[in-house]
Enzyme design. Sequence first.
Site, PDB file in Angstrom:
ATOM      1  CD  GLU A 165      12.102  -6.910 -31.927  1.00 51.40           C
ATOM      2  OE1 GLU A 165      12.922  -6.434 -32.739  1.00 51.40           O
ATOM      3  OE2 GLU A 165      11.764  -6.323 -30.874  1.00 51.40           O
TER       4      GLU A 165
ATOM      5  NE  ARG B 260       9.549   7.661 -33.241  1.00 50.33           N
ATOM      6  CZ  ARG B 260       8.664   6.716 -32.873  1.00 50.33           C
ATOM      7  NH1 ARG B 260       9.020   5.744 -32.082  1.00 50.33           N
ATOM      8  NH2 ARG B 260       7.423   6.790 -33.298  1.00 50.33           N
TER       9      ARG B 260
ATOM     10  CB  THR C 288       7.270   0.657 -31.819  1.00 53.76           C
ATOM     11  OG1 THR C 288       8.495   1.357 -31.985  1.00 53.76           O
ATOM     12  CG2 THR C 288       6.828   0.058 -33.129  1.00 53.76           C
TER      13      THR C 288
ATOM     14  CD  GLU D 160      13.487  -0.710 -33.113  1.00 55.09           C
ATOM     15  OE1 GLU D 160      12.628   0.167 -33.007  1.00 55.09           O
ATOM     16  OE2 GLU D 160      13.902  -1.376 -32.165  1.00 55.09           O
TER      17      GLU D 160
ATOM     18  CG  HIS E  13      13.208   3.526 -33.773  1.00 53.12           C
ATOM     19  ND1 HIS E  13      11.968   3.341 -33.211  1.00 53.12           N
ATOM     20  CD2 HIS E  13      12.973   3.862 -35.058  1.00 53.12           C
ATOM     21  CE1 HIS E  13      11.032   3.550 -34.127  1.00 53.12           C
ATOM     22  NE2 HIS E  13      11.620   3.881 -35.255  1.00 53.12           N
TER      23      HIS E  13
ATOM     24  CG  HIS F  96      14.167   5.749 -24.215  1.00 54.45           C
ATOM     25  ND1 HIS F  96      13.521   6.619 -25.065  1.00 54.45           N
ATOM     26  CD2 HIS F  96      13.447   4.604 -24.227  1.00 54.45           C
ATOM     27  CE1 HIS F  96      12.455   6.024 -25.562  1.00 54.45           C
ATOM     28  NE2 HIS F  96      12.393   4.804 -25.070  1.00 54.45           N
TER      29      HIS F  96
ATOM     30  CG  HIS G 298       7.584  -2.937 -27.411  1.00 52.77           C
ATOM     31  ND1 HIS G 298       6.812  -2.314 -26.459  1.00 52.77           N
ATOM     32  CD2 HIS G 298       7.972  -1.974 -28.269  1.00 52.77           C
ATOM     33  CE1 HIS G 298       6.746  -1.031 -26.752  1.00 52.77           C
ATOM     34  NE2 HIS G 298       7.434  -0.792 -27.841  1.00 52.77           N
TER      35      HIS G 298
ATOM     36  CG  ASN H  11      16.196   0.821 -28.330  1.00 52.73           C
ATOM     37  OD1 ASN H  11      16.605   1.949 -28.083  1.00 52.73           O
ATOM     38  ND2 ASN H  11      15.236   0.590 -29.202  1.00 52.73           N
TER      39      ASN H  11
ATOM     40  NE  ARG I 192       9.120  10.619 -31.124  1.00 49.63           N
ATOM     41  CZ  ARG I 192       8.000   9.910 -30.940  1.00 49.63           C
ATOM     42  NH1 ARG I 192       7.870   9.135 -29.882  1.00 49.63           N
ATOM     43  NH2 ARG I 192       7.016   9.991 -31.802  1.00 49.63           N
TER      44      ARG I 192
HETATM   45  N1  PXP Z   1      11.787  -3.894 -30.369  1.00 51.01           N
HETATM   46  C1  PXP Z   1      11.250  -2.928 -31.151  1.00 51.01           C
HETATM   47  C2  PXP Z   1      10.975  -3.259 -32.571  1.00 51.01           C
HETATM   48  C3  PXP Z   1      10.989  -1.642 -30.638  1.00 51.01           C
HETATM   49  O1  PXP Z   1      10.440  -0.706 -31.432  1.00 51.01           O
HETATM   50  C4  PXP Z   1      11.326  -1.368 -29.308  1.00 51.01           C
HETATM   51  C5  PXP Z   1      11.097   0.012 -28.759  1.00 51.01           C
HETATM   52  O2  PXP Z   1      11.930   0.915 -29.357  1.00 51.01           O
HETATM   53  C6  PXP Z   1      11.896  -2.398 -28.543  1.00 51.01           C
HETATM   54  C7  PXP Z   1      12.077  -3.652 -29.080  1.00 51.01           C
HETATM   55  C8  PXP Z   1      12.291  -2.183 -27.127  1.00 51.01           C
HETATM   56  O3  PXP Z   1      11.152  -1.973 -26.364  1.00 51.01           O
HETATM   57  P1  PXP Z   1      11.300  -1.461 -24.863  1.00 51.01           P
HETATM   58  O4  PXP Z   1      11.901  -0.106 -24.934  1.00 51.01           O
HETATM   59  O5  PXP Z   1       9.903  -1.491 -24.355  1.00 51.01           O
HETATM   60  O6  PXP Z   1      12.213  -2.453 -24.178  1.00 51.01           O
END
Ligand code: PXP
Length: 239
Positions: free
Chosen positions: A150, A44, A100, A69, A42, A9, A189, A6, A48
């Site tokens: 997930e 949003r 999330t 996402e 993601h 960031h 996550h 992901n 953001r």
């Molecule tokens: N899976 C989902 C559905 C999420 O919303 C996120 C955060 O955006 C992640 C995985 C990844 O989580 P982390 O950034 O804590 O690795």
Amino acid sequence: MLLGVNVDHVATVREARREIEPDPLTAAELAVRGGADGITLHLREDRRHIQDKDVIKVRRKIAIELNLEMAATKEMINIALRVRPDMVTLVPEKRAELTTEGGLDLIQGRRKIKHAIDMIQGRGIPVSLFINPSISDIEISKELGAQMVEIHTGLYANTKGRKKTEELARVKKAVRRGLASGLQVNAGHGLNFSNVTKIAAIKGLRGLYIGHSIIANSIYIGIEKAVKEMKRLINISST
Ligand code: PXP
């Protein structure tokens, strides 16, 4: 076991200054070189971090799995149907949250989620539901017709001691029940270099979705190396 990276960031840093760098697409290209099997964005509702143009650019340029996402809203369903990612993960979204925070509320949100699944899977794009590690959420996900789930590993990641052992057991139980009911099961996550191995060792998991820790470590060692290291830890644990 697949690793979906992901890159939200990267866009968080860019948007902090409304700059053109760093670019999530460049980060995604380097993640591919590091061995990522998929890229997650993601989009949003408050935009953001990831912007619509990022999703379009990554869709055009990246050949590996694109996981979009999103919240189960009309606007996002329309975007998904236009962009056609390889899969969609439906997540709950609250404006004030930092990330999330929990899995979907499949009871309150049942109708909206079912509608999103029907619209998106009806057009040939698999849908994954981001859910808490609970047997009833697995059962509802199956009833709603989602192809994948997930399992939220955030509680496992953020607790210590006996509670952590209990949370790991809950995740494992949910994975087993999901597989037994014919769902494809992913997890994610809060996973990082220290806690990923016990999750990666769970049999039958299709993939792990990881963001923050990989992007954080990219500041020290670069994203290609951070992805490579996460992939190495997953591979040694899942074989
Ligand atoms: N899976 C989902 C559905 C999420 O919303 C996120 C955060 O955006 C992640 C995985 C990844 O989580 P982390 O950034 O804590 O690795």
